[in-house]
Design an enzyme around this catalytic site. Structure first.
Site, PDB file in Angstrom:
ATOM      1  N   ARG A 102      -3.736 -15.586  -3.216  1.00 38.32           N
ATOM      2  CA  ARG A 102      -2.508 -15.107  -2.587  1.00 38.32           C
ATOM      3  C   ARG A 102      -1.595 -14.451  -3.618  1.00 38.32           C
ATOM      4  NH1 ARG A 102      -1.670 -17.132   2.292  1.00 38.32           N
ATOM      5  NH2 ARG A 102       0.536 -16.672   2.139  1.00 38.32           N
TER       6      ARG A 102
ATOM      7  N   TRP B 133       3.264 -14.161  -6.662  1.00 37.88           N
ATOM      8  CA  TRP B 133       3.047 -12.716  -6.612  1.00 37.88           C
ATOM      9  C   TRP B 133       4.439 -12.124  -6.617  1.00 37.88           C
ATOM     10  CZ3 TRP B 133      -0.248  -9.158  -7.542  1.00 37.88           C
ATOM     11  CH2 TRP B 133      -0.033  -7.877  -7.072  1.00 37.88           C
TER      12      TRP B 133
ATOM     13  N   ASN C  14       7.622 -18.994  -0.677  1.00 34.44           N
ATOM     14  CA  ASN C  14       6.817 -17.785  -0.444  1.00 34.44           C
ATOM     15  C   ASN C  14       7.560 -16.953   0.595  1.00 34.44           C
ATOM     16  OD1 ASN C  14       4.845 -15.792  -0.036  1.00 34.44           O
ATOM     17  ND2 ASN C  14       3.949 -16.989   1.638  1.00 34.44           N
ATOM     18  N   GLY C  15       7.913 -15.731   0.240  1.00 36.19           N
ATOM     19  CA  GLY C  15       8.660 -14.881   1.173  1.00 36.19           C
ATOM     20  C   GLY C  15       9.677 -14.053   0.417  1.00 36.19           C
TER      21      GLY C  15
ATOM     22  N   LYS D 271     -12.857   0.679  -0.951  1.00 36.65           N
ATOM     23  CA  LYS D 271     -13.550  -0.461  -1.567  1.00 36.65           C
ATOM     24  C   LYS D 271     -13.775  -0.178  -3.054  1.00 36.65           C
ATOM     25  CE  LYS D 271     -12.994  -3.256   0.585  1.00 36.65           C
ATOM     26  NZ  LYS D 271     -12.361  -2.856   1.799  1.00 36.65           N
TER      27      LYS D 271
ATOM     28  N   HIS E  30     -11.476  23.235   2.262  1.00 41.01           N
ATOM     29  CA  HIS E  30     -10.044  23.583   2.362  1.00 41.01           C
ATOM     30  C   HIS E  30      -9.245  23.052   1.173  1.00 41.01           C
ATOM     31  CE1 HIS E  30     -10.913  25.024   6.372  1.00 41.01           C
ATOM     32  NE2 HIS E  30     -11.439  23.857   6.684  1.00 41.01           N
TER      33      HIS E  30
HETATM   34  C1  AGP Z   1      -8.693  -4.356   1.884  1.00 39.31           C
HETATM   35  O1  AGP Z   1      -9.793  -4.646   1.105  1.00 39.31           O
HETATM   36  C2  AGP Z   1      -7.415  -4.793   1.324  1.00 39.31           C
HETATM   37  N1  AGP Z   1      -7.390  -6.152   1.037  1.00 39.31           N
HETATM   38  C3  AGP Z   1      -6.212  -4.344   2.131  1.00 39.31           C
HETATM   39  O2  AGP Z   1      -6.251  -2.950   2.298  1.00 39.31           O
HETATM   40  C4  AGP Z   1      -6.086  -4.994   3.508  1.00 39.31           C
HETATM   41  O3  AGP Z   1      -7.052  -4.483   4.371  1.00 39.31           O
HETATM   42  C5  AGP Z   1      -4.688  -4.692   4.066  1.00 39.31           C
HETATM   43  O4  AGP Z   1      -3.742  -5.259   3.208  1.00 39.31           O
HETATM   44  C6  AGP Z   1      -4.516  -5.228   5.493  1.00 39.31           C
HETATM   45  O5  AGP Z   1      -4.642  -6.615   5.489  1.00 39.31           O
HETATM   46  P1  AGP Z   1      -4.774  -7.385   6.890  1.00 39.31           P
HETATM   47  O6  AGP Z   1      -6.029  -6.929   7.559  1.00 39.31           O
HETATM   48  O7  AGP Z   1      -4.810  -8.832   6.489  1.00 39.31           O
HETATM   49  O8  AGP Z   1      -3.552  -7.058   7.690  1.00 39.31           O
END
Ligand code: AGP
Length: 594
Positions: free
Chosen positions: A27, A71, A97-98, A471, A490
């Protein structure tokens, strides 16, 4: 995008907190810290990973404690900005968290009232607010503090002299784990699966008061009941199951994930009540919203729904929609989100509901916020996805979109029947892609030296090109872009040359000949071509420098086999480059801030 944990029981809290924090690192992992309560509160925190903290932390005595892995949103990763945060007396510790939107105003006010702040974080206002209101009744002090806060939060409060933890949530996930003469509080389930699989999901606005023997949940001061859930995920789910990385384990889980996700649906009489209701209400258009990889699933969903339901589908990036998107009348909305906690997507759900739009959420996390605020939720059955790069959840999302569209398909019966047959064969076809791993590994070692790469596709495989590029970007740090193949001339043609290989995705549909031409055009401009093509395709073999074959499927299902092959390609290129595949820099699994 942090992970928080709390423990209260008979055992020493420190080792349990550190163990659970390790499972929360996906996370966020730029800093971490713990606090334990014995006669007073002892805190240890720093801008290091949990593993490193465990090596340097002195033994903090106490059978109650809280922990955090961060984070950063406000204040760079540092020892001072790491959590837990304390009040002036050092007797109140908080992990959060928030995001607190009005923290500057609160900080100014509290400073003018004599409170002393040491960090740049928004979170630090919480322990000082609790200190301001604390007169011996901890719950009331926490509720009063939360009343002043505007923003999202999941918090756990530890106070000297109090043999209980207080937890609360609003727009951030929080669960309580039920033990025997001990209890846990955590941002999500995997953190505590080693200790218990009995959990309670706290709702927005809930305040939990947890002792070692008791769990009380209150709303606006009144006690409320919350259902206990038994988690079927095994701890192994949380472990790598023998694979080198969670990502490779999750890629290999896809045949099972497809079966699990379809399994639930195949047996359901009418899968999504809302879609049926929408259809009967004369649904004229569908809006699909999402972010990142889920957005690419939404784009593929557009092709599937338009082909099978013959209604126009609009696909929007949730983050963009929130600032300009208009919803048309008779529009049904589907939001797709693996975590169910992506702030942009949650905001879009709320906006849609404000204008009376019925929202169907497709999510992978039972109990997530999206599943609570949407009108109807359809769960993918991908199981816990730990690697930041979404793989199995993406395929599971496609399965739900196929099944929804096929359940209300307007195509003739024979076509429907053959599609259903093909759908049921997909787990086997995906296994064939996985069995061809060595070829992909060889191709990856050839491509891993490049710093730029283009992915091209047409029709339903254009979004697959976007997803393949995402990816690769996410985990290998190669600058990769996905393009509709017809767009190269283009502008992007200018990027071609010996240092920019092109991955071309060819499906046997009405775009095949045009793709062959595009491959010739790319070759003429000296770019190497790696083709993703169906087994038995001789024509591309003569053109491309390297061919990755995938099993033959109906073009409508080609995104599934092609995406799995591109997931493996990205994985092996990143591994070849020695990248931290499961925890790529600057990214987190669930993006809970805008
Ligand atoms: C994808 O590999 C990433 N982790 C990211 O783009 C992710 O798809 C995006 O943050 C959306 O997350 P969600 O599907 O949990 O809403």
């Amino acid at each position: 995008m942090c992970g928080i944990i709390g423990y209260i029981g008979e055992r020493q809290a420190q080792p349990i907190l550190l163990d659970c924090l390790k499972r929360l690192e996906y996370r966020g992992y730029d800093s971490c810290g713990i606090a334990a309560l014995s006669s007073g509160i002892e805190v240890y925190k720093d801008a290091i990973r949990v593993e490193a903290l465990a090596k340097v932390v002195p033994s903090l005595n106490g059978t109650a404690g809280i922990g955090h892995t961060r984070w950063a949103t406000h204040g760079e990763p540092s020892q001072l900005n790491a959590h837990p945060h304390l009040d002036c007396s050092g007797n109140i510790a908080v992990v959060h968290n928030g995001v607190i939107n009005n923290f500057q105003r609160l900080k100014k006010q509290l400073t003018s009232e004599g409170h002393n702040f040491v960090s740049e974080t928004d979170t630090e206002v919480i322990p000082h607010l609790i200190e301001k209101y604390y007169d011996g009744n901890l719950e009331e002090a926490v509720e009063a503090a939360l009343h002043d806060i505007d923003g999202s939060y999941a918090i756990i409060v530890l106070v000297a002299g109090e043999s209980r933890l207080v937890a609360a949530r609003k727009d951030s996930p929080l669960i309580v784990g039920i033990g025997d003469r001990e209890n846990f509080i955590a941002s999500d389930v995997p953190a505590i699966l080693d200790y218990t699989n009995r959990v309670i999901y706290l709702e927005d606005g809930d305040v939990g008061v947890i002792t070692q023997d008791n769990i009380k949940v209150k709303r606006n001061g009144t006690e409320v009941d919350r259902e206990e859930h038994k988690i079927l995920w095994s701890i192994e789910d949380a472990q790598k199951g023998g694979y080198e990385h969670f990502m490779l384990k999750e890629i290999h889980e896809q045949p099972k994930v497809i079966r699990d996700t379809l399994g639930g649906w195949v047996s359901a009489a009418e899968p999504a009540v809302d879609l049926a209701e929408m259809m009967r209400a004369g649904l004229e258009a569908l809006l699909i919203l999402a972010c990142g990889t889920s957005y690419h699933a939404a784009l593929i969903g557009k092709y599937i729904v338009e082909e099978l339901l013959r209604i126009p589908v609009r696909v929007e990036l949730a983050s963009e929609f929130n600032y300009y998107g208009q919803t048309l009348a008779r529009t049904g909305a589907i939001v797709i989100t693996q975590s169910g906690e992506t702030a942009d997507t949650l905001k879009a759900i709320k906006r849609l509901k404000e204008v009376g739009c019925r929202v169907l959420a497709i999510t992978n996390v039972v109990g997530s916020t999206a599943s609570r605020i949407a009108d109807q939720t359809v769960y993918t059955r991908a199981g816990l996805e730990i690697s930041v790069a979404a793989t199995k959840s993406f395929t599971a999302q496609l399965m739900v979109l196929y099944w929804l569209a096929m359940s209300y398909s307007k195509v003739e019966a024979r076509r429907s029947a053959s599609l259903l047959l093909e759908l049921r064969q997909l787990p086997r076809k995906v296994q064939q892609v996985l069995d061809n791993e060595d070829t992909i590994l060889t191709c990856a070692s050839y491509l891993s030296r490049y710093e730029n790469m283009l992915f091209i596709g047409r029709g339903i495989n254009f979004p697959v090109a976007l997803e393949g590029a995402l990816k690769l970007k996410e985990i290998s740090y190669i600058h990769a872009e996905g393009y509709a193949a017809g767009e190269l001339k283009h502008g992007p043609f200018a990027l071609l040359g010996g240092d920019t290989p092109v991955i071309a995705i060819l499906a046997h549909d009405n775009t095949y000949e045009a793709m062959l031409t595009n491959v010739k055009e790319v070759k003429a401009r000296k770019s190497a071509v790696v083709a993703l093509a169906e087994e038995g395709d001789e024509a591309i073999g003569e053109l491309a420098d390297f061919v990755i074959t995938v099993p033959r499927v109906d073009a409508l299902f080609s995104p599934v086999v092609n995406s799995v092959a591109l997931q493996l390609l990205a994985y092996y290129i990143a591994r070849q480059r020695g990248c931290p595949i499961d925890f790529p820099r600057n990214l987190a699994k669930s993006v809970t801030v805008e």
